[in-house]
Structures are given as structure tokens and as C-alpha cells.
Design an enzyme around this catalytic site. Structure first.
Site, PDB file in Angstrom:
ATOM      1  CG  HIS A 151     -36.293 -14.899 -10.139  1.00  0.00           C
ATOM      2  ND1 HIS A 151     -37.423 -14.497  -9.693  1.00  0.00           N
ATOM      3  CD2 HIS A 151     -36.901 -15.695 -11.024  1.00  0.00           C
ATOM      4  CE1 HIS A 151     -38.780 -14.793 -10.019  1.00  0.00           C
ATOM      5  NE2 HIS A 151     -38.309 -16.217 -10.814  1.00  0.00           N
ATOM      6  CG  HIS A 221     -40.477 -19.631  -9.033  1.00  0.00           C
ATOM      7  ND1 HIS A 221     -39.876 -21.059  -9.029  1.00  0.00           N
ATOM      8  CD2 HIS A 221     -39.690 -18.634  -9.281  1.00  0.00           C
ATOM      9  CE1 HIS A 221     -40.094 -19.924 -10.440  1.00  0.00           C
ATOM     10  NE2 HIS A 221     -40.001 -19.056 -10.886  1.00  0.00           N
ATOM     11  CE1 TYR A 223     -40.449 -23.647 -10.553  1.00  0.00           C
ATOM     12  CE2 TYR A 223     -41.432 -24.407 -12.833  1.00  0.00           C
ATOM     13  CZ  TYR A 223     -40.601 -23.440 -12.095  1.00  0.00           C
ATOM     14  OH  TYR A 223     -39.571 -22.697 -13.419  1.00  0.00           O
ATOM     15  CG  ASP A 293     -43.855 -15.827 -16.825  1.00  0.00           C
ATOM     16  OD1 ASP A 293     -43.932 -15.894 -15.706  1.00  0.00           O
ATOM     17  OD2 ASP A 293     -42.934 -16.509 -17.268  1.00  0.00           O
ATOM     18  CD  GLU A 359     -42.689 -17.417  -9.550  1.00  0.00           C
ATOM     19  OE1 GLU A 359     -41.948 -15.857  -9.780  1.00  0.00           O
ATOM     20  OE2 GLU A 359     -43.139 -17.373 -10.417  1.00  0.00           O
TER      21      GLU A 359
HETATM   22  C1  BGC Z   1     -40.721 -16.057 -14.197  1.00  0.00           C
HETATM   23  C2  BGC Z   1     -40.688 -17.199 -15.521  1.00  0.00           C
HETATM   24  C3  BGC Z   1     -39.250 -17.862 -15.481  1.00  0.00           C
HETATM   25  C4  BGC Z   1     -39.286 -18.664 -13.946  1.00  0.00           C
HETATM   26  C5  BGC Z   1     -38.257 -19.403 -13.355  1.00  0.00           C
HETATM   27  C6  BGC Z   1     -40.485 -17.281 -12.957  1.00  0.00           C
HETATM   28  O1  BGC Z   1     -41.928 -16.819 -11.865  1.00  0.00           O
HETATM   29  O2  BGC Z   1     -41.540 -15.802 -14.310  1.00  0.00           O
HETATM   30  O3  BGC Z   1     -40.717 -16.689 -16.716  1.00  0.00           O
HETATM   31  O4  BGC Z   1     -39.526 -18.621 -16.798  1.00  0.00           O
HETATM   32  O5  BGC Z   1     -39.543 -17.959 -12.950  1.00  0.00           O
HETATM   33  O6  BGC Z   1     -36.946 -18.645 -14.110  1.00  0.00           O
END
Ligand code: BGC
Length: 394
Positions: A151, A221, A223, A293, A359
Site C-alpha cells: 500500500h 480501502h 471496510y 485476501d 479494493e
Molecule cells: C491486504 C491485507 C491487509 C489489509 C490491511 C489489504 O489490502 O490485502 O493483507 O492486511 O489490506 O493492510
């Protein structure tokens, strides 16, 4: 009594003026939509207070903006361009905040690792061993996730203050200029992200240009929990993803390079399936991810205009979310690493799988995978992608 009212009225006026004057952001002017209290539907979950975000980070003042229509309310902070609140009506018309996060900047500063609600850049997802080669030169990125760079590195776009321009009560434009060499990436990259409230959802338009060849992969990102943030696991949500294939990963979650069929695996979401049904299945890829994931290879590849690629529905709240994108991939992350240590905006802990992310993106580690769609951006080109999260009820 009269005096009290007058004092309160004057205080309210002054607060309004202060908000306008102290905001470092370029704003088209104060509207009701920028004052959180005025924007709050009655009986709705509490919206974050603007003042809880007007704090300095790296010498720049963060802020909070609200976009609102008769159905939806969205608030966005300039810290990471994060979606802080996302209020959506359930099947009874009651507003539900379907996004995980905090009600103050401090919450986000304390927990940057979960990437709640944030814009992610320069490179959403992982780059193997934090290295890639472009035009014959090898670049090294900060490694922040096992052996890999995740990221955008140690201080990605999620940890930066974006400049904001509230175009009107439905549109917020965020800009961030990332200097040549920031987090190891070549080229000064100018990124403009627009959040636009539509009748039924929120549209995110990403644009970027660079003065040198570089790699870019931007995403959001957030949730989601369609039963409301803080309401427990999302295992009952029915998920559909239009993907015949996905990208299997190694134990550090880097794609092996294979585009494997979902057929006959826990990754087959071509028909609505409860997320929890196979999240602990005895499958090597589920074991590798600690659940879901993984990047899904969206049917039809990259497109000019956003098309529907996923649907999630909650039998409990009746809320249905459609995801539309122009991107060729989507990382479905099932919130496996949430621990319950994270206490969210309504004071409830976010435990394992209490939220999920979709995402939209190019595939992980594309800079090292010549057969994946390219993430290279050259000077003179404009990176453009769009994603829409659309809501209805059933
Ligand atoms: C990743 C995860 C990670 C999360 C938070 C996601 O995009 O695929 O592995 O834990 O982001 O960082």
C-alpha cells in the site's frame, strides 16, 4: 432566556465563521453540507465532528467534509482522503453507517495499519520484496509487510494530507502531489481523486500524471459491514464477484503469476454465496490468506466505463451494495487481520472479519509480473480509473 438564545445564536454564527476561516482547504464556501451537525439525519448514527479532524499533521491542517443527499451521507477527511462515515438507509429507511473507522483524526493516526476508509497509493497492494525494475533501473521501496512493500510503503497516500476543494455539496476534489523519490518511487506524481455523491452511491474518480515513468495503482480501502459498523462478523453477507479466475498467492501474499480458475474452489463467487461459508475451507489458498485476501481477475478486463463487478447483500439489514469499476481486478479482503483491539467510532471493537474490503485495482505485484496488465505511467499519459459503490435495499 432571550439573552441565552441570543448568545447561543451568536456563538453558532461565530463557529460557522471560524470553520470557514481556519480551514486551510480551498472551499467553494460554507454550505450546510460542511457542518456535520446540520447534515445529520434524525435517529441516524453519529457523524464525526469536524473539529475532531481539524488538527495538524506534518505542519498541514487536516479537515473533514460532508457530502449529502436525501438518502446518503458521506464524510471524508483530508487525512488520507478517508471515507469516515457512509450512511445508507436499510430496508426500513433507517440510516446505517456501513463503513468502519474512527470519529477523530487521532483514531486514524493511532491505527494506520488497518487502512480504514483510506485512499491507497502510489501502489495499492503488494510489490514483492519492495523492488521493481523500470526502464533498466531498479527501485527499492520500504518493506512494511513481511518481506514486501504494501500500500505505497511506510508512509503512503493514506498518511498524507490531501488538498481539498469542495466543488458543491455532492462533490469533493482531493489533490496530492507526491515528490520524485517519495517512498522510493520515481517521478513527481500529481494525483486528483474526486468523490461524487450520486443518487444511490458514491463515485470515486482517480486521475494521475507523472513527470517521469513510474508505476501507479490507486484504490480505496473502505471496510464495509452492511449490518452497520461495529455489529460483528460479515459472514452472513452474500457476495457475488464476476470473476472466472483469481490470482493465487505465495505465503507472503504475492501472486505466483498464475491466473487460476475459480471453478470448484472457495473462490467461486459467480453466484451469491455467504462470505462465511468457505472462509475457513480446507484449501491451500484460503490457508495462505488466513481466509479471503486475494485478487480476482474481473471478467472483461479493464474497461472505459465502470461496469458492475460485484454485489454484496445483507439478509439482515436488506442493504445491497453494487461495486462498479473500470479496473481489471479487485482485492477481496475479508478482514482477517482485524483483532478486536481496534475500537471503532461507536465504541465497539472490530474483531476478525467484522468488515470486508473490495479494493478495485490492477493486480498485486504487477511491476514484477510482465504478463499482468501494466501499471506503468509515462510522462504525457494520464492514469484514469473510476469506481462506484452503489446502494439499494431488498
Ligand atoms: C491486504 C491485507 C491487509 C489489509 C490491511 C489489504 O489490502 O490485502 O493483507 O492486511 O489490506 O493492510
Amino acid at each position: 432566556m432571550k439573552h441565552l438564545f441570543l448568545t447561543a445564536f451568536l456563538a453558532a454564527l461565530l463557529t460557522g465563521c471560524n470553520q470557514k476561516n481556519t480551514s486551510q482547504q480551498e472551499s467553494s464556501g460554507m454550505t450546510d453540507s460542511t457542518t456535520t451537525s446540520a447534515a445529520q439525519p434524525s435517529g441516524a448514527p453519529r457523524l464525526a465532528e469536524r473539529t475532531a479532524f481539524q488538527k495538524e499533521v506534518d505542519g498541514k491542517k487536516a479537515d473533514l467534509f460532508v457530502l449529502k443527499n436525501d438518502k446518503l451521507t458521506v464524510s471524508v477527511t483530508t487525512y488520507g482522503g478517508r471515507l469516515v462515515n457512509l450512511l445508507v438507509p436499510d430496508r426500513n429507511g433507517k440510516p446505517v453507517d456501513v463503513s468502519l473507522g474512527y470519529n477523530s483524526l487521532d483514531g486514524y493516526l493511532t491505527n494506520n495499519e488497518s487502512y480504514f476508509g483510506t485512499l491507497v497509493g502510489r501502489y495499492g497492494n503488494r510489490i514483492a520484496k519492495g523492488k521493481f525494475t523500470l526502464d533498466g533501473k531498479t527501485y527499492s521501496l520500504p518493506v512494511n509487510n513481511g518481506p514486501n512493500s504494501l500500500h505505497g510503503g511506510k508512509k503512503g497516500f493514506n498518511a498524507r494530507i490531501w488538498n481539498a476543494r469542495q466543488v458543491d455539496d455532492k462533490t469533493l476534489e482531493l489533490t496530492y502531489v507526491s515528490k520524485d523519490g517519495e517512498e522510493g518511487y520515481p517521478g513527481t506524481l500529481t494525483t486528483v481523486v474526486t468523490y461524487t455523491l450520486q443518487d444511490n452511491g458514491i463515485r470515486i474518480d482517480y486521475r494521475a500524471t507523472s513527470d517521469k515513468s513510474t508505476v501507479v495503482n490507486l484504490t480505496n480501502h473502505t471496510y464495509f459491514n452492511l449490518n452497520g459498523e461495529g455489529s460483528g462478523p460479515i459472514g452472513d453477507h452474500l457476495l457475488t464477484i464476476s470473476a472466472d479466475r483469481y490470482t493465487p498467492v505465495d505465503t507472503t501474499l504475492i501472486p505466483t503469476g498464475e491466473l487460476a480458475p475459480v471453478e470448484g474452489t472457495p473462490f467461486d463467487f459467480r453466484k451469491p454465496t455467504p462470505i462465511g461459508q468457505r472462509a475457513d475451507a480446507d484449501h491451500p489458498q484460503i490457508k495462505a490468506g488466513g481466509g479471503y485476501d486475494h485478487n480476482f481477475v474481473l471478467n472483461g478486463g479493464q474497461t472505459e466505463t465502470p461496469r458492475r463487478i460485484a454485489t454484496v447483500e445483507s439478509p439482515q439489514s436488506g442493504i445491497v451494495m453494487n461495486v462498479l469499476t473500470t479496473e481489471p481486478g479487485v482485492q477481496f479482503y475479508g478482514g482477517n487481520f482485524l483483532t478486536g483491539q481496534e475500537v471503532g467510532k461507536s465504541g465497539k471493537p472490530y474483531g476478525k472479519r467484522h468488515g470486508f474490503c473490495l479494493e478495485t485495482q490492477h493486480f498485486p505485484d504487477s511491476p514484477n509480473q510482465p504478463d499482468f496488465p501494466s501499471t506503468v505511467l509515462k510522462p504525457g499519459q494520464t492514469y484514469r480509473t473510476t469506481t462506484v459503490y452503489e446502494f439499494s435495499t431488498k
